[in-house]
Design an enzyme around this catalytic site. Structure first.
Site, short mmCIF file in Angstrom:
data_model
loop_
_atom_site.label_atom_id
_atom_site.label_comp_id
_atom_site.label_asym_id
_atom_site.label_seq_id
_atom_site.Cartn_x
_atom_site.Cartn_y
_atom_site.Cartn_z
N ASN A 6 0.83 -1.20 0.00
CA ASN A 6 0.00 0.00 0.00
C ASN A 6 0.86 1.25 0.00
OD1 ASN A 6 -1.99 -1.85 0.15
ND2 ASN A 6 -2.45 -1.51 2.32
N VAL A 7 0.40 2.24 -0.74
CA VAL A 7 1.15 3.48 -0.85
C VAL A 7 0.50 4.59 -0.02
CG1 VAL A 7 2.09 2.94 -3.14
CG2 VAL A 7 -0.11 4.11 -2.98
N HIS B 34 5.90 -0.70 -2.79
CA HIS B 34 5.41 0.00 -3.98
C HIS B 34 5.51 1.51 -3.84
CE1 HIS B 34 2.95 -3.77 -5.38
NE2 HIS B 34 4.23 -3.85 -5.64
N CYS C 18 9.85 20.44 -9.98
CA CYS C 18 10.90 20.46 -8.96
C CYS C 18 11.54 21.85 -8.93
CB CYS C 18 11.95 19.42 -9.33
SG CYS C 18 13.35 19.28 -8.23
P1 OAD Z 1 -6.20 -5.77 -4.88
O1 OAD Z 1 -7.21 -4.69 -5.11
O2 OAD Z 1 -5.71 -6.55 -6.03
O3 OAD Z 1 -6.78 -6.82 -3.85
C1 OAD Z 1 -7.38 -6.45 -2.64
C2 OAD Z 1 -7.68 -7.71 -1.87
O4 OAD Z 1 -8.21 -7.32 -0.61
C3 OAD Z 1 -8.72 -8.62 -2.53
O5 OAD Z 1 -8.25 -9.95 -2.47
C4 OAD Z 1 -9.97 -8.44 -1.65
O6 OAD Z 1 -10.73 -9.64 -1.55
C5 OAD Z 1 -9.35 -8.10 -0.32
N1 OAD Z 1 -10.17 -7.26 0.55
C6 OAD Z 1 -10.97 -6.23 0.22
N2 OAD Z 1 -11.52 -5.66 1.30
C7 OAD Z 1 -11.04 -6.35 2.37
C8 OAD Z 1 -11.22 -6.26 3.78
N3 OAD Z 1 -11.98 -5.33 4.34
N4 OAD Z 1 -10.57 -7.16 4.56
C9 OAD Z 1 -9.79 -8.12 4.01
N5 OAD Z 1 -9.58 -8.26 2.71
C10 OAD Z 1 -10.19 -7.39 1.89
O7 OAD Z 1 -5.00 -5.10 -4.07
P2 OAD Z 1 -3.51 -5.61 -3.83
O8 OAD Z 1 -3.44 -7.10 -3.72
O9 OAD Z 1 -2.94 -4.81 -2.73
O10 OAD Z 1 0.42 -2.07 -7.26
O11 OAD Z 1 -2.85 -5.18 -5.19
C11 OAD Z 1 -1.48 -5.37 -5.37
C12 OAD Z 1 -0.92 -4.25 -6.19
O12 OAD Z 1 -1.67 -4.11 -7.41
C13 OAD Z 1 -1.05 -2.86 -5.57
O13 OAD Z 1 -0.04 -2.59 -4.64
C14 OAD Z 1 -0.92 -1.98 -6.75
C15 OAD Z 1 -1.90 -2.70 -7.64
O14 OAD Z 1 -1.83 -2.42 -8.94
C16 OAD Z 1 1.01 -0.99 -7.77
O15 OAD Z 1 0.45 0.09 -7.82
C17 OAD Z 1 2.38 -1.24 -8.27
#
Ligand code: OAD
Length: 246
Positions: free
Chosen positions: A105-106, A122, A151
């Site tokens: 998370n950012v 990230h 900048c």
């Molecule tokens: P995703 O949006 O792909 O996945 C979010 C996950 O959180 C899903 O599996 C949901 O089921 C789960 N979820 C949602 N709400 C929830 C809650 N309240 N409690 C528990 N789980 C919950 O996000 P990320 O896996 O973080 O990268 O995505 C990975 C990367 O893809 C991000 O860091 C970003 C994105 O593109 C970059 O920006 C480089």
């Protein structure tokens, strides 16, 4: 508190000098009001994150990409850490061995919640990086004004985040991989587990003999290798895992 979500294995490892790694994704911040990437609310003006978070998108239309980041910065500025972030900090406070939070998370909410040992693999929404001189600067002001921001050297600023097609910062990545290979317990919370190389971490932990606990609303590709899968919102399940109430 739901006793069925308590993880005796996690609590025992934390209190007996074990190594703990938390791998966090967007679901961790969902209950703070930050949209996830792949959920239905993850779209912005009908764009997918994969179409905006790329060097090519920024080269083509830096204003569009900055407008998306400004939207996200504005959203996150209104958000506060939730019980899931607090549970991670509480766990870190209790761990007598090693602890590392690896977050994709950012939004910086883990910092606000007081977690000390973290890697933002990230990057961070609150930092800019100059395409000219390379300077990284924390910018909490919102809105930033004319886009794309500049900048002091005159170069164009970009968000200091990792985009699709870019490498993750080497030192950050190697410490995350090392911690995964050495941990006793890894908790994987709120990530879809589809974005690499970070999605390798649970497998690395498992192959090195670690115990993997997953927390998510639904099953993911990580569920098949996890030793425990707790389905439910991170803000409820994580405090239960650790045995605390907020
Ligand atoms: P995703 O949006 O792909 O996945 C979010 C996950 O959180 C899903 O599996 C949901 O089921 C789960 N979820 C949602 N709400 C929830 C809650 N309240 N409690 C528990 N789980 C919950 O996000 P990320 O896996 O973080 O990268 O995505 C990975 C990367 O893809 C991000 O860091 C970003 C994105 O593109 C970059 O920006 C480089």
């Amino acid at each position: 508190m739901d006793a069925s979500n308590r993880s005796d294995r996690l609590v025992a490892a934390a209190e007996s000098g074990g190594g703990i790694v938390i791998l966090a994704g967007a679901g961790m911040s969902a209950e703070s009001g930050v949209p996830t990437f792949r959920g239905a609310d993850g779209l912005w003006r009908n764009f997918r994150a994969e179409d905006l978070a790329t060097p090519g998108a920024f080269a083509r239309d830096p204003v569009l990409v900055w407008e998306w980041y400004e939207w996200r910065r504005g959203l996150v500025a209104e958000c506060e850490p939730n019980a899931a972030h607090s549970a991670v900090t509480e766990l870190e406070n209790r761990v007598t061995g090693s602890f590392l939070l690896v977050t994709q998370n950012v939004d910086g909410l883990h910092r606000v919640a007081g977690t000390r040992n973290y890697r933002e693999v990230h990057g961070c929404l609150w930092e800019t990086r100059c395409l000219g001189c390379g300077d990284v600067v924390e910018r909490r002001d919102h809105p930033l004004g004319e886009l794309p921001p500049k900048c002091t050297c005159g170069g164009t600023l970009r968000p200091n985040v990792v985009w699709f097609g870019e490498n993750l910062p080497e030192a950050t990545l190697s410490s995350a991989f090392a911690a995964a290979g050495e941990c006793d317990v890894m908790v994987v919370a709120g990530t879809s587990g589809v974005v690499y190389p970070i999605a390798h971490l649970p497998r690395i932990a498992k192959d090195a003999g670690g115990y993997v606990i997953e927390v998510n609303l639904e099953r993911t590709p990580i569920s098949t290798l996890a030793d425990e899968v707790h389905l439910g919102p991170a803000g409820e399940v994580l405090p239960d895992l650790v045995g605390v109430t907020f």
